[in-house]
Scaffold this motif. Sequence first.
Motif, mmCIF file in Angstrom:
data_model
loop_
_atom_site.group_PDB
_atom_site.id
_atom_site.type_symbol
_atom_site.label_atom_id
_atom_site.label_comp_id
_atom_site.label_asym_id
_atom_site.label_seq_id
_atom_site.Cartn_x
_atom_site.Cartn_y
_atom_site.Cartn_z
ATOM 1 N N GLU A 93 -84.350 -21.098 115.153
ATOM 2 C CA GLU A 93 -84.176 -20.181 114.036
ATOM 3 C C GLU A 93 -85.535 -19.687 113.561
ATOM 4 O O GLU A 93 -86.509 -20.436 113.547
ATOM 5 C CB GLU A 93 -83.466 -20.906 112.883
ATOM 6 C CG GLU A 93 -83.336 -20.102 111.631
ATOM 7 C CD GLU A 93 -82.725 -20.896 110.484
ATOM 8 O OE1 GLU A 93 -82.273 -20.249 109.537
ATOM 9 O OE2 GLU A 93 -82.717 -22.139 110.512
ATOM 10 N N TYR A 145 -88.251 -9.629 113.011
ATOM 11 C CA TYR A 145 -88.256 -10.589 114.117
ATOM 12 C C TYR A 145 -87.434 -10.030 115.264
ATOM 13 O O TYR A 145 -86.270 -9.644 115.094
ATOM 14 C CB TYR A 145 -87.678 -11.935 113.669
ATOM 15 C CG TYR A 145 -87.581 -12.943 114.791
ATOM 16 C CD1 TYR A 145 -88.725 -13.389 115.437
ATOM 17 C CD2 TYR A 145 -86.355 -13.433 115.207
ATOM 18 C CE1 TYR A 145 -88.653 -14.311 116.478
ATOM 19 C CE2 TYR A 145 -86.263 -14.363 116.243
ATOM 20 C CZ TYR A 145 -87.413 -14.791 116.871
ATOM 21 O OH TYR A 145 -87.342 -15.699 117.896
ATOM 22 N N GLU A 162 -85.768 -11.200 118.499
ATOM 23 C CA GLU A 162 -85.374 -12.451 119.137
ATOM 24 C C GLU A 162 -85.625 -12.446 120.641
ATOM 25 O O GLU A 162 -86.003 -13.472 121.214
ATOM 26 C CB GLU A 162 -83.897 -12.740 118.850
ATOM 27 C CG GLU A 162 -83.475 -14.115 119.263
ATOM 28 C CD GLU A 162 -82.074 -14.464 118.783
ATOM 29 O OE1 GLU A 162 -81.563 -15.483 119.259
ATOM 30 O OE2 GLU A 162 -81.507 -13.742 117.953
ATOM 31 N N SER A 163 -85.448 -11.300 121.303
ATOM 32 C CA SER A 163 -85.613 -11.263 122.763
ATOM 33 C C SER A 163 -87.056 -11.536 123.186
ATOM 34 O O SER A 163 -87.301 -12.202 124.188
ATOM 35 C CB SER A 163 -85.130 -9.926 123.331
ATOM 36 O OG SER A 163 -85.924 -8.872 122.835
ATOM 37 N N LYS A 193 -89.249 -12.965 121.022
ATOM 38 C CA LYS A 193 -89.700 -14.035 120.124
ATOM 39 C C LYS A 193 -90.988 -13.622 119.399
ATOM 40 O O LYS A 193 -91.964 -14.358 119.355
ATOM 41 C CB LYS A 193 -89.867 -15.343 120.877
ATOM 42 C CG LYS A 193 -88.551 -15.855 121.394
ATOM 43 C CD LYS A 193 -88.663 -17.197 122.045
ATOM 44 C CE LYS A 193 -87.264 -17.633 122.343
ATOM 45 N NZ LYS A 193 -86.952 -18.375 123.381
ATOM 46 N N ASN A 199 -88.592 -22.494 118.155
ATOM 47 C CA ASN A 199 -88.995 -21.310 118.916
ATOM 48 C C ASN A 199 -90.510 -21.226 118.974
ATOM 49 O O ASN A 199 -91.169 -21.310 117.936
ATOM 50 C CB ASN A 199 -88.521 -20.013 118.228
ATOM 51 C CG ASN A 199 -87.092 -19.677 118.495
ATOM 52 O OD1 ASN A 199 -86.652 -19.729 119.633
ATOM 53 N ND2 ASN A 199 -86.360 -19.321 117.459
#
Length: 176
Positions: free
Chosen positions: A28, A39, A41-42, A44, A63
């Motif tokens: 998260e 942010y 996510e793919s 990071k 992460n």
Amino acid sequence: MKKLLCFILSLAMILSTIALVVTAATPEVKISGISGASYDESSKTITLNGASATDGYINIIGNDVTINLVGTSTITSSSFGITSDSNIKFTGSGSLTVNAGASSPALLIEGGSKTLDFNGTGTITFKTSNYEAVRVDGQINFNTGTVTATTSSGYPAIIAYGATKEDTYNDVVIDD
């Protein structure tokens, strides 16, 4: 009947211990109270693009992330500014100032042998009082850019548990 009840209770106890499963924390990234922050996510990647907060923070769980600095960003927090249990890499040409609350780190990375990398060409300033400004359970690599850390009350400004003699320190200003 007593034997059947003992058997059922014993079986239930055995099955309950077998059913115990340990799960890791769900990865998260929480960005709270900071405008101009996003942010992806793919990749990071947290991008701070002229980000500002009068009481905000970034919390990273599970992460490894890159924090890309664009423009001038300031995070002010009543507690920690950025905290993580994973590796963090700073990139970009922008500037970032993180002002943490008293007795809190501006940047905290904990949970074992982690790495904090400064790879951007920008300027990063970490400020706090009554605590270390930057505290890392692991290694810090100052590759490029300028990093300044300030604190008070006799605490070291930057502390890295597990730092090695191979760490490089370029353009680092540490005030205590």
